[in-house]
Design an enzyme around this catalytic site. Sequence first.
Site, mmCIF file in Angstrom:
data_model
loop_
_atom_site.group_PDB
_atom_site.id
_atom_site.type_symbol
_atom_site.label_atom_id
_atom_site.label_comp_id
_atom_site.label_asym_id
_atom_site.label_seq_id
_atom_site.Cartn_x
_atom_site.Cartn_y
_atom_site.Cartn_z
ATOM 1 N N GLU A 162 7.876 -3.040 -8.312
ATOM 2 C CA GLU A 162 7.795 -2.523 -6.951
ATOM 3 C C GLU A 162 9.134 -2.695 -6.237
ATOM 4 O OE1 GLU A 162 4.150 -2.927 -4.720
ATOM 5 O OE2 GLU A 162 5.279 -3.874 -3.089
ATOM 6 N N TYR A 199 5.741 1.512 1.628
ATOM 7 C CA TYR A 199 5.618 2.344 2.832
ATOM 8 C C TYR A 199 5.486 1.374 3.996
ATOM 9 C CZ TYR A 199 4.024 6.875 4.874
ATOM 10 O OH TYR A 199 3.903 8.072 5.554
ATOM 11 N N HIS A 237 3.855 4.677 -2.247
ATOM 12 C CA HIS A 237 2.845 4.069 -1.377
ATOM 13 C C HIS A 237 2.493 5.036 -0.249
ATOM 14 C CE1 HIS A 237 3.185 -0.486 -2.356
ATOM 15 N NE2 HIS A 237 3.518 0.232 -3.417
ATOM 16 N N ARG A 273 -4.680 0.774 3.126
ATOM 17 C CA ARG A 273 -5.026 0.885 4.548
ATOM 18 C C ARG A 273 -3.776 0.806 5.395
ATOM 19 N NH1 ARG A 273 -7.480 -3.978 7.988
ATOM 20 N NH2 ARG A 273 -5.235 -4.424 7.986
ATOM 21 N N ASP A 329 -0.714 -1.777 7.537
ATOM 22 C CA ASP A 329 -0.673 -2.751 8.628
ATOM 23 C C ASP A 329 -0.201 -2.077 9.903
ATOM 24 O OD1 ASP A 329 -1.386 -4.914 6.930
ATOM 25 O OD2 ASP A 329 0.692 -5.006 6.221
ATOM 26 N N HIS A 333 -9.018 -10.694 1.658
ATOM 27 C CA HIS A 333 -8.178 -10.063 2.669
ATOM 28 C C HIS A 333 -8.364 -10.796 4.004
ATOM 29 C CE1 HIS A 333 -6.673 -7.067 5.514
ATOM 30 N NE2 HIS A 333 -6.072 -6.472 4.493
#
Length: 298
Positions: A18, A50, A78, A108, A110, A152
């Site tokens: 990554e 992202y 991403h 999802r 942040d 999470h």
Amino acid sequence: MSLQDLAEPKSDSAVSFEFFPPKTAEMEIQLWNAIRRLAPLQPRFVSVTYGAGGSTRDRTHATVKRIIDETELRPAAHLTCVGASREAVNGVIRDYWQAGVRHIVALRGDMPEPTQPYCAHSDGYQTTPELVRGIRAIAPFEISVSAYPEKHPDSASLDWDLDVLKDKVDAGATRAITQFAFESTFHARFRDRACRAGIQIPIVPGLMPTTNFKGVARMAKRCGATVPAWLAALYENLDDDVESRKLVASAVLVEQVRELKAEGFDQFHFYTLNQAELTFAVCNILGIKPAAVKSVAA
């Protein structure tokens, strides 16, 4: 499993790396130095992050496009659903497909401010499963999603997390990449619970280098990852000793890979932080050796 056992003549392990899109010309050089160094290891794919609230949309797209144009690597872009309408997100998805991207890491995301509670866009995708379905409706991407071995921060329980992961799989996800965890038992127990819940996609441990231990500790606090006392003790009195921290980080990462291999994992996702040396060394120990590849332009 010993270090000697890891040093197999031929590895059966698969790796992915990554990267994050650079903000400055200097960071651009650092990123492409890392890509040049790691490309010969022929990872299964490389992902490009992202930013919170979609803040790196253009830089992420530019980085992914350059990887496609100048290397033989398979990039995974991403994509988050926070802070954007469905129309805007769908436009990004189409742009990725048009650029030659065939793999998306759907998240999802942040909020732009770390202290803000998550709030979905009123006209956007409300959840990751919805985003996965939206991607599937546009083009036949490979889709990776996230998983959380220690829960999470916004979830009520690990069971809740497993339900969410199952929803992602039902929506079309093909792989789960975990949040980093420094105790290998967290990864193994989560995988076993997922299997018992009927989740059959590969669950790939995410591995975080700890060279910048203070920075990693802050990151771990935000994402709910435990920093074991033994790990903190390894870095005592090394704040101003970068070279020693690099050596300690190498030992920590090799030990984690050794433990995960003993638990039956054979895929690993390295959060490189746009630095190559540590990841390259651990892959070499895993038996993943450089191969001749198309050169990466400077």
